[in-house]
Design a protein around this motif. Sequence first.
Motif, PDB file in Angstrom:
ATOM      1  N   ARG A 287      -6.191  -2.723   4.939  1.00 55.58           N
ATOM      2  CA  ARG A 287      -7.218  -2.207   4.023  1.00 55.58           C
ATOM      3  C   ARG A 287      -6.514  -1.675   2.765  1.00 55.58           C
ATOM      4  N   TYR A 288      -6.917  -2.164   1.606  1.00 52.63           N
ATOM      5  CA  TYR A 288      -6.303  -1.780   0.329  1.00 52.63           C
ATOM      6  C   TYR A 288      -7.350  -1.003  -0.467  1.00 52.63           C
ATOM      7  N   ILE A 289      -7.082   0.287  -0.698  1.00 56.48           N
ATOM      8  CA  ILE A 289      -8.052   1.174  -1.351  1.00 56.48           C
ATOM      9  C   ILE A 289      -7.573   1.495  -2.760  1.00 56.48           C
ATOM     10  N   THR A 290      -8.443   1.225  -3.747  1.00 59.06           N
ATOM     11  CA  THR A 290      -8.097   1.513  -5.137  1.00 59.06           C
ATOM     12  C   THR A 290      -9.051   2.553  -5.715  1.00 59.06           C
ATOM     13  N   PHE A 291      -8.545   3.297  -6.699  1.00 57.68           N
ATOM     14  CA  PHE A 291      -9.342   4.331  -7.360  1.00 57.68           C
ATOM     15  C   PHE A 291      -9.652   3.989  -8.815  1.00 57.68           C
TER      16      PHE A 291
ATOM     17  N   LEU B 107      -3.921 -15.627   2.358  1.00 57.42           N
ATOM     18  CA  LEU B 107      -3.577 -14.290   2.837  1.00 57.42           C
ATOM     19  C   LEU B 107      -4.122 -13.216   1.896  1.00 57.42           C
ATOM     20  N   ILE B 108      -3.995 -13.451   0.591  1.00 53.80           N
ATOM     21  CA  ILE B 108      -4.502 -12.484  -0.394  1.00 53.80           C
ATOM     22  C   ILE B 108      -6.007 -12.316  -0.229  1.00 53.80           C
ATOM     23  N   ASN B 109      -6.707 -13.402   0.002  1.00 55.40           N
ATOM     24  CA  ASN B 109      -8.168 -13.346   0.159  1.00 55.40           C
ATOM     25  C   ASN B 109      -8.594 -12.626   1.432  1.00 55.40           C
ATOM     26  N   SER B 110      -7.684 -12.493   2.385  1.00 55.55           N
ATOM     27  CA  SER B 110      -8.033 -11.832   3.645  1.00 55.55           C
ATOM     28  C   SER B 110      -7.808 -10.327   3.613  1.00 55.55           C
ATOM     29  N   ILE B 111      -7.238  -9.804   2.514  1.00 47.76           N
ATOM     30  CA  ILE B 111      -7.076  -8.356   2.376  1.00 47.76           C
ATOM     31  C   ILE B 111      -8.448  -7.726   2.163  1.00 47.76           C
TER      32      ILE B 111
ATOM     33  N   LEU C 123      -0.064  -9.517   7.129  1.00 50.32           N
ATOM     34  CA  LEU C 123      -1.173 -10.442   7.376  1.00 50.32           C
ATOM     35  C   LEU C 123      -0.676 -11.771   7.943  1.00 50.32           C
ATOM     36  N   ASN C 124       0.463 -12.211   7.462  1.00 48.45           N
ATOM     37  CA  ASN C 124       1.002 -13.503   7.877  1.00 48.45           C
ATOM     38  C   ASN C 124       1.434 -13.500   9.343  1.00 48.45           C
ATOM     39  N   THR C 125       1.817 -12.327   9.864  1.00 48.24           N
ATOM     40  CA  THR C 125       2.285 -12.235  11.251  1.00 48.24           C
ATOM     41  C   THR C 125       1.269 -11.561  12.165  1.00 48.24           C
ATOM     42  N   MET C 126       0.072 -11.310  11.663  1.00 49.02           N
ATOM     43  CA  MET C 126      -0.923 -10.555  12.423  1.00 49.02           C
ATOM     44  C   MET C 126      -1.302 -11.253  13.727  1.00 49.02           C
ATOM     45  N   THR C 127      -1.294 -12.568  13.722  1.00 43.70           N
ATOM     46  CA  THR C 127      -1.709 -13.312  14.923  1.00 43.70           C
ATOM     47  C   THR C 127      -0.560 -13.514  15.901  1.00 43.70           C
ATOM     48  N   GLU C 128       0.659 -13.127  15.516  1.00 43.56           N
ATOM     49  CA  GLU C 128       1.775 -13.251  16.442  1.00 43.56           C
ATOM     50  C   GLU C 128       1.612 -12.273  17.605  1.00 43.56           C
ATOM     51  N   LYS C 129       2.196 -12.612  18.712  1.00 38.80           N
ATOM     52  CA  LYS C 129       2.028 -11.819  19.917  1.00 38.80           C
ATOM     53  C   LYS C 129       2.685 -10.457  19.784  1.00 38.80           C
ATOM     54  N   ALA C 130       1.968  -9.425  20.194  1.00 43.13           N
ATOM     55  CA  ALA C 130       2.541  -8.085  20.240  1.00 43.13           C
ATOM     56  C   ALA C 130       3.393  -7.972  21.501  1.00 43.13           C
ATOM     57  N   SER C 131       4.124  -6.874  21.621  1.00 44.42           N
ATOM     58  CA  SER C 131       4.971  -6.661  22.783  1.00 44.42           C
ATOM     59  C   SER C 131       5.053  -5.177  23.076  1.00 44.42           C
ATOM     60  N   GLU C 132       5.859  -4.832  24.061  1.00 43.23           N
ATOM     61  CA  GLU C 132       6.034  -3.415  24.383  1.00 43.23           C
ATOM     62  C   GLU C 132       6.676  -2.671  23.225  1.00 43.23           C
ATOM     63  N   LYS C 133       7.461  -3.394  22.423  1.00 42.20           N
ATOM     64  CA  LYS C 133       8.158  -2.758  21.308  1.00 42.20           C
ATOM     65  C   LYS C 133       7.441  -2.931  19.980  1.00 42.20           C
ATOM     66  N   ILE C 134       6.694  -4.024  19.818  1.00 42.02           N
ATOM     67  CA  ILE C 134       6.109  -4.364  18.521  1.00 42.02           C
ATOM     68  C   ILE C 134       4.588  -4.292  18.577  1.00 42.02           C
ATOM     69  N   LEU C 135       4.012  -3.540  17.642  1.00 46.34           N
ATOM     70  CA  LEU C 135       2.560  -3.438  17.498  1.00 46.34           C
ATOM     71  C   LEU C 135       2.142  -4.181  16.235  1.00 46.34           C
TER      72      LEU C 135
END
Length: 275
Positions: free
Chosen positions: A70-74, A97-101, A52-64
């Motif tokens: 999404r955190y799914i609990t049972f 960041l925790i609140n954005s999960i 989450l902390n790096t989600m806004t960083e730029k992607a590249s040909e190597k990095i997605l």
Amino acid sequence: MQEHTPQKMPTGILSLDPILDGGVPPGSLILLLGDIGAGNYEFTYNSVVNTLNTMTEKASEKILRAKEVRYITFTRLKEDVQQDIAGSLHFDGLQTLINSIRFEDLSELYFDNSIVPDDWYSHGDIISRLQKRASHESILLQLANVINSIPPDSLVVLDSITDIATQKTIPNIWHTLTGFLRGLQRISKQRNITTYLLLSRGILNSSEERELADIADAVLLFKWEETSGARRQRVMYFEKFRGVMPHLEERDLVKFAVRISSSGGFEVSNIRVVI
């Protein structure tokens, strides 16, 4: 002709991603199999928060970069997971960041076939609960609906497969679960959804654990080992990882010493060859 370099999705574990040449193949179904307290949950929490902390960083040909977590609990409450994450890491901006999960709580379907009183897990009225039970909606069917709602290029956590595999009130649960996970492995590839399957080691029998390991693209084993001076050390093994570090796949060639701290989070070190 220039070779095509497959993209990687970072795990967010800063001491691990360089070893994996940037991360894991997007769409990997990763089984995090762990002894109690050996580190599979800490790995997950660190991976989720740092993703989450790096989600806004730029992607590249190597990095997605992941588009969503999404955190799914049972069985676990969202607030319980949030408190665990907050208690295992300490840095500025952590709570944001925790609140954005994005959480999905499937506990009502899980507990509906148990002896647990309705008011322990459900806030709905008696009519809506009876209607839901009458529909015979499967927890795995609802889980499939949740997976279908997740955008491509996302990171998903299933906490935990142990809860589903041990729910004996569901007819043919093992056959149904393994069939579902095989389907999940296929759709994950098509949509680049990387999924962590949390599983407590030693609760299922060894043949069941092996079958889940066979379905997964990767198996990371977290366990305790005795060191000199009778001290216990957390270690992490790559038991398999299709398409990543071929010299590790299906062979225990490398294991990592694991250190967990509130300042550094989940760290791996002391890479050792196992003869």
